[in-house]
Scaffold this active site. Structure first.
Site, mmCIF file in Angstrom:
data_model
loop_
_atom_site.group_PDB
_atom_site.id
_atom_site.type_symbol
_atom_site.label_atom_id
_atom_site.label_comp_id
_atom_site.label_asym_id
_atom_site.label_seq_id
_atom_site.Cartn_x
_atom_site.Cartn_y
_atom_site.Cartn_z
ATOM 1 N N LEU A 65 -5.884 7.415 3.272
ATOM 2 C CA LEU A 65 -6.044 8.449 2.243
ATOM 3 C C LEU A 65 -4.928 8.433 1.203
ATOM 4 O O LEU A 65 -4.875 9.301 0.336
ATOM 5 C CB LEU A 65 -6.100 9.837 2.904
ATOM 6 N N ARG A 66 -4.035 7.442 1.301
ATOM 7 C CA ARG A 66 -2.921 7.398 0.335
ATOM 8 C C ARG A 66 -3.428 7.299 -1.107
ATOM 9 O O ARG A 66 -2.877 7.908 -2.007
ATOM 10 C CB ARG A 66 -2.012 6.209 0.634
ATOM 11 N N GLY A 67 -4.470 6.487 -1.305
ATOM 12 C CA GLY A 67 -5.015 6.308 -2.652
ATOM 13 C C GLY A 67 -5.495 7.618 -3.246
ATOM 14 O O GLY A 67 -5.222 7.921 -4.419
ATOM 15 N N ASP B 198 0.818 -1.217 0.000
ATOM 16 C CA ASP B 198 0.000 0.000 0.000
ATOM 17 C C ASP B 198 0.853 1.270 0.000
ATOM 18 O O ASP B 198 0.419 2.321 -0.452
ATOM 19 C CB ASP B 198 -0.921 -0.018 1.237
#
Length: 340
Positions: free
Chosen positions: A276-278, A195
């Site tokens: 919230l990385r995506g 991720d």
């Protein structure tokens, strides 16, 4: 004679623009060198599909950088204000991290005895120091010790490497594009580590016989006459290099509408992406791609092209589900962005 020596020291590198196919991998690498804050690339695919060749080719394509002469961290001269330093231009560092590397080899070591007896911080830089302002490549990253992968990802995210031994601490810049590659047959990377890679490119062995013949012929001709072959692609290489430089300069001026940002977050929410990385990576990659196309505004097409690369590896794996994660991302994107 001097030129002869330089040629001998620099082995020829296959031109990036001569690489046939593998568009996903090439695009992910291009976007990461335009905006290193995207967070690197994980490339998963079959053996012998040109992963290493492509990564070395993108590093060779990039413009030279100005550094303080003989500085072990490749620092830019403006980073140092104490006194005037002599500077030099060097090729973008491309560092290979071997599978058997120890933590000391990666992070660097402090000579405790020298520090105690002579009162100086005797630091031996590691691979992270050499990779600063360049590319750090880890082949078969899925076979690397999880602890080392953690260190790499932490440094890539923060831009710093800290080494602590016996109460002595050294901190140095470690800003690099982290590129990992691996074969899924040898095991996947743990989801919490996967991720943290900005983008995930999947590559497959080319099935088309004519395309396979073309790839073999290109490689054979390069091996026979490498410098003639490099010269043949010089104009294309120069054009792409300039396109990347222009995109880097334009990047800060690129804008995305509020509506698009909301829809990207809706896609992430609908796909049940953790954290919230995506959202952040998709926003960054879309802007980088717009800049790559010399545009100041992000379009739906820009988002559509990069969103699978940014989200497919963040979906929760259901062992009973047969639907490809890339297909799921595309489907939700089309629903939310109302593309028929």
């Amino acid at each position: 004679m001097k030129d002869q020596k330089i040629i001998q020291k620099s082995p020829p590198i296959f031109p990036f623009t001569a690489i046939v196919g593998q568009e996903e991998m090439k695009l992910a690498l291009e976007l990461n060198v335009i905006d290193p804050k995207i967070g690197g690339v994980m490339i998963m695919g079959d053996r012998g599909t040109g992963k290493s060749t492509t990564i070395r080719a993108i590093a060779d394509l990039l413009p030279e950088i100005e550094v303080i002469k003989d500085d072990p961290f490749n620092r830019h001269p403006t980073d140092e204000v104490q006194k005037k330093f002599e500077t030099e231009l060097i090729k973008i560092p491309m560092v290979d991290l071997p599978l058997g590397a120890t933590e000391d080899r990666v992070c660097g070591t402090i000579d405790i005895e020298k520090a105690l007896t002579e009162g100086i911080k005797a630091f031996e830089p590691g691979l992270l120091a050499k990779a600063n302002r360049g590319i750090l490549y880890v082949d078969e990253v899925n076979l690397l010790d999880d602890h080392l992968v953690d260190i790499l990802l932490d440094s890539a995210a923060s831009g710093w490497n800290t080494v602590e031994r016996e109460g002595i601490s050294i901190r140095h810049p470690a800003q690099f594009v982290l590129v990992g590659s691996g074969n899924p047959e040898e095991g996947e990377l743990r989801p919490q580590l996967l991720d943290r890679f900005g983008m995930h490119a999947e590559i497959r062995t080319v099935k088309d016989p004519e395309l396979r013949v073309r790839i073999v012929e290109e490689r054979t001709l390069f091996d026979l006459e490498p410098y003639i072959w490099i010269e043949k692609y010089k104009d294309q290489q120069d054009l792409l290099k300039q396109k990347i430089i222009d995109a880097q300069k334009l990047l800060d001026k690129v804008e995305m509408t509020y509506d698009f940002r909301v829809k990207i977050s809706k896609v992430c929410s609908e796909l049940d992406v953790d954290g919230l990385r995506g959202d952040i990576v998709t926003n960054r990659a879309a802007k980088a791609y717009a800049a790559f196309q010399a545009k100041k505004t992000v379009s739906i097409d820009d988002i559509q092209l990069i969103i699978v690369l940014c989200l497919r590896h963040r979906l929760r794996k259901d062992p009973l589900e047969s639907i490809d994660s890339g297909y799921k991302v595309k489907k939700v994107f089309q629903d939310i962005f109302e593309i028929s």
